[in-house]
Scaffold this motif. Sequence first.
Motif, mmCIF file in Angstrom:
data_model
loop_
_atom_site.group_PDB
_atom_site.id
_atom_site.type_symbol
_atom_site.label_atom_id
_atom_site.label_comp_id
_atom_site.label_asym_id
_atom_site.label_seq_id
_atom_site.Cartn_x
_atom_site.Cartn_y
_atom_site.Cartn_z
ATOM 1 N N LYS A 1 0.823 -1.210 0.000
ATOM 2 C CA LYS A 1 0.000 0.000 0.000
ATOM 3 C C LYS A 1 0.859 1.262 0.000
ATOM 4 C CE LYS A 1 -3.918 -2.125 2.425
ATOM 5 N NZ LYS A 1 -4.688 -2.185 3.699
ATOM 6 N N ASP A 2 1.987 1.206 0.752
ATOM 7 C CA ASP A 2 2.877 2.368 0.850
ATOM 8 C C ASP A 2 3.855 2.462 -0.314
ATOM 9 O OD1 ASP A 2 1.667 2.880 3.265
ATOM 10 O OD2 ASP A 2 3.262 1.970 4.476
ATOM 11 N N LYS A 3 3.890 1.393 -1.137
ATOM 12 C CA LYS A 3 4.812 1.316 -2.284
ATOM 13 C C LYS A 3 6.261 1.488 -1.818
ATOM 14 C CE LYS A 3 3.317 2.438 -6.303
ATOM 15 N NZ LYS A 3 2.922 3.146 -7.542
ATOM 16 N N LYS A 4 6.635 0.717 -0.787
ATOM 17 C CA LYS A 4 7.963 0.797 -0.195
ATOM 18 C C LYS A 4 8.676 -0.556 -0.266
ATOM 19 C CE LYS A 4 8.184 5.054 1.591
ATOM 20 N NZ LYS A 4 9.258 6.011 1.248
ATOM 21 N N ILE A 5 9.962 -0.503 -0.635
ATOM 22 C CA ILE A 5 10.832 -1.672 -0.563
ATOM 23 C C ILE A 5 11.606 -1.567 0.743
ATOM 24 C CG2 ILE A 5 12.739 -2.935 -1.642
ATOM 25 C CD1 ILE A 5 10.206 -2.897 -3.347
ATOM 26 N N ALA A 6 11.362 -2.510 1.660
ATOM 27 C CA ALA A 6 12.014 -2.460 2.969
ATOM 28 C C ALA A 6 12.561 -3.828 3.329
ATOM 29 C CB ALA A 6 11.025 -1.999 4.033
ATOM 30 N N LEU A 7 13.807 -3.856 3.792
ATOM 31 C CA LEU A 7 14.424 -5.094 4.243
ATOM 32 C C LEU A 7 13.826 -5.541 5.569
ATOM 33 C CD1 LEU A 7 18.222 -4.583 3.502
ATOM 34 C CD2 LEU A 7 16.866 -6.539 2.749
ATOM 35 N N ILE A 8 13.844 -6.857 5.774
ATOM 36 C CA ILE A 8 13.482 -7.413 7.076
ATOM 37 C C ILE A 8 14.769 -7.516 7.891
ATOM 38 C CG2 ILE A 8 12.598 -9.455 8.277
ATOM 39 C CD1 ILE A 8 10.959 -10.034 5.720
ATOM 40 N N GLY A 9 14.778 -6.937 9.082
ATOM 41 C CA GLY A 9 15.965 -6.990 9.926
ATOM 42 C C GLY A 9 16.886 -5.802 9.702
ATOM 43 N N ASP A 10 18.075 -5.874 10.302
ATOM 44 C CA ASP A 10 19.052 -4.790 10.216
ATOM 45 C C ASP A 10 19.673 -4.751 8.826
ATOM 46 O OD1 ASP A 10 20.972 -2.780 11.281
ATOM 47 O OD2 ASP A 10 22.410 -4.394 10.870
ATOM 48 N N PRO A 11 19.542 -3.644 8.065
ATOM 49 C CA PRO A 11 20.046 -3.594 6.692
ATOM 50 C C PRO A 11 21.541 -3.902 6.571
ATOM 51 C CG PRO A 11 18.537 -1.773 7.070
ATOM 52 C CD PRO A 11 18.755 -2.436 8.400
ATOM 53 N N ASP A 12 22.363 -3.362 7.465
ATOM 54 C CA ASP A 12 23.801 -3.629 7.379
ATOM 55 C C ASP A 12 24.083 -5.134 7.458
ATOM 56 O OD1 ASP A 12 23.657 -0.738 8.158
ATOM 57 O OD2 ASP A 12 25.838 -0.937 8.119
ATOM 58 N N THR A 13 23.444 -5.781 8.415
ATOM 59 C CA THR A 13 23.662 -7.223 8.593
ATOM 60 C C THR A 13 23.160 -8.001 7.389
ATOM 61 O OG1 THR A 13 23.429 -6.979 10.985
ATOM 62 C CG2 THR A 13 23.196 -9.201 10.078
ATOM 63 N N GLU B 1 19.905 3.601 2.861
ATOM 64 C CA GLU B 1 21.051 4.325 3.443
ATOM 65 C C GLU B 1 22.387 3.582 3.349
ATOM 66 O OE1 GLU B 1 24.081 5.326 6.062
ATOM 67 O OE2 GLU B 1 22.752 3.644 6.577
ATOM 68 N N PRO B 2 22.460 2.270 3.636
ATOM 69 C CA PRO B 2 23.768 1.615 3.624
ATOM 70 C C PRO B 2 24.299 1.262 2.234
ATOM 71 C CG PRO B 2 22.159 0.426 4.994
ATOM 72 C CD PRO B 2 21.414 1.372 4.129
ATOM 73 N N ILE B 3 23.469 1.351 1.197
ATOM 74 C CA ILE B 3 23.843 0.762 -0.089
ATOM 75 C C ILE B 3 25.106 1.390 -0.671
ATOM 76 C CG2 ILE B 3 23.133 0.408 -2.490
ATOM 77 C CD1 ILE B 3 20.291 0.030 -1.543
ATOM 78 N N LYS B 4 25.205 2.714 -0.704
ATOM 79 C CA LYS B 4 26.363 3.359 -1.325
ATOM 80 C C LYS B 4 27.666 2.969 -0.637
ATOM 81 C CE LYS B 4 23.893 7.397 -3.150
ATOM 82 N NZ LYS B 4 23.775 8.880 -3.124
ATOM 83 N N ARG B 5 27.658 2.942 0.691
ATOM 84 C CA ARG B 5 28.908 2.624 1.395
ATOM 85 C C ARG B 5 29.208 1.129 1.398
ATOM 86 N NH1 ARG B 5 27.185 1.155 6.597
ATOM 87 N NH2 ARG B 5 25.187 2.091 7.244
ATOM 88 N N MET B 6 28.186 0.294 1.143
ATOM 89 C CA MET B 6 28.408 -1.151 1.147
ATOM 90 C C MET B 6 28.514 -1.734 -0.260
ATOM 91 S SD MET B 6 26.004 -2.336 4.363
ATOM 92 C CE MET B 6 26.940 -3.819 4.708
ATOM 93 N N ALA B 7 28.399 -0.862 -1.275
ATOM 94 C CA ALA B 7 28.488 -1.328 -2.666
ATOM 95 C C ALA B 7 29.774 -2.110 -2.951
ATOM 96 C CB ALA B 7 28.357 -0.140 -3.623
#
Length: 431
Positions: free
Chosen positions: A158-170, A199-205
């Motif tokens: 409904k919110d049209k959001k892609i969200a990870l389950i859990g801590d994104p960095d991990t 948020e973490p994607i650029k630094r974890m690329a």
Amino acid sequence: MPRAEHAVSRESFSENALKVLYRLHNSGYQAYLVGGCIRDVMLGKEPKDFDVTTDATPEQIKGLFRNCRLIGRRFRLAHIVFGREIIEVATFRGHHETSQDTESKVSKQSDHGQLLRDNVFGSIEEDAQRRDFTINAMYYNIADFSIRDFAGGMQAIKDKKIALIGDPDTRYKEDPVRMLRAIRFAVKLNMTISQETAEPIKRMAPLMANIPPARLFEEVLKLLLSGQGLDTYKLLSEYHLFEPLFPQLAPLLKQPESRENRFVEQVLTNTDNRINTGQRVTPAFIFAAFMWYPLEERCEQLMAEGGLNHFDAFNLALNDVLNRQIQRIMIPKRFSIPIRDIWQLQNRLPKRYGRRAYQLLEHPKFRAAYDFLLLRGQIEGGKLLELAEWWTDFQEADENQRKNMLNILREKEGGAPKRARRKRKKPKASS
């Protein structure tokens, strides 16, 4: 959510997927459809892949289906084969061990936190926590046709959001390919990536360097041959994920109006149009395009530094560029050979005298090489565009018109270049 509270119907699912679900259920096991097929039906899209999850172990699944094969080292899966359709069946995943003991037979992590082996089985609740995105953690129960939504997938839709389950960095450390999947789902489903997930994607690329090249080939095909390749490319670039995939090309794309960037965007635009109108495409063409300007640059470098002629420098550069790319994305021979043909024909297409033009027309890869030349001409203009237009006219001309075109070309160029004849050595007189 009981059947009365959702709009997902069995009619939306593959008949073969339902066969698998019912056999598991009738054999006393839990059986659910999970992930993309549920998500797509809720979005009003036609599902293409049907993934089943169960509490049966891979060996128990194999015992139920004669048409089953077990695959995978990182996580053991069962593939139930129905002709060209494959139904993937996975056992509920449990929480992996946090130990990095390299001798562990069920779970193993790298020094970067990436899961190398993950054959830990668990409950459906644990399985849901192990899913990547909230929109992919909805389960359709064949026992009572209910849907279990563990992570707020309905609300995310409904919110049209892609969200990870859990801590994104991990989660990104466990499997860096999840960063590519976030991009792909955002484009495919016309959604935005949530702030916490993005948020973490650029630094974890840079973690993408840890992914085996063979696995990245399949992922790149999903990204660029989706019918939305141009939008995907732009989002990959925005999140610094394009450079780990194509490290030779990325430095040439820093200027939006550069010929290299315009070339890449036009290739993807044309590919999207072909896919969306039901026409055939080949990965070889895209890979050839993405490596063309690095090939030209390397060729010029070899000519300047080594004093090589263009022919020798081009062939050396061809091998160099292709070998470097294969270190990042493994390109199977069925595609690397056509890539070489497309490139080498770019040097042959300007040579049209005599029978050469007719011989080139008969080359199995002429059409792909011509399309490639035409695209280059549209971007660079000048003599390259004139050459491409000449080949356009030559293909459409009848036999008399073709002969006339070749005569005009010969007169315009001052005659065809003649080959130097080698003098035969006189035989020595016998003594």
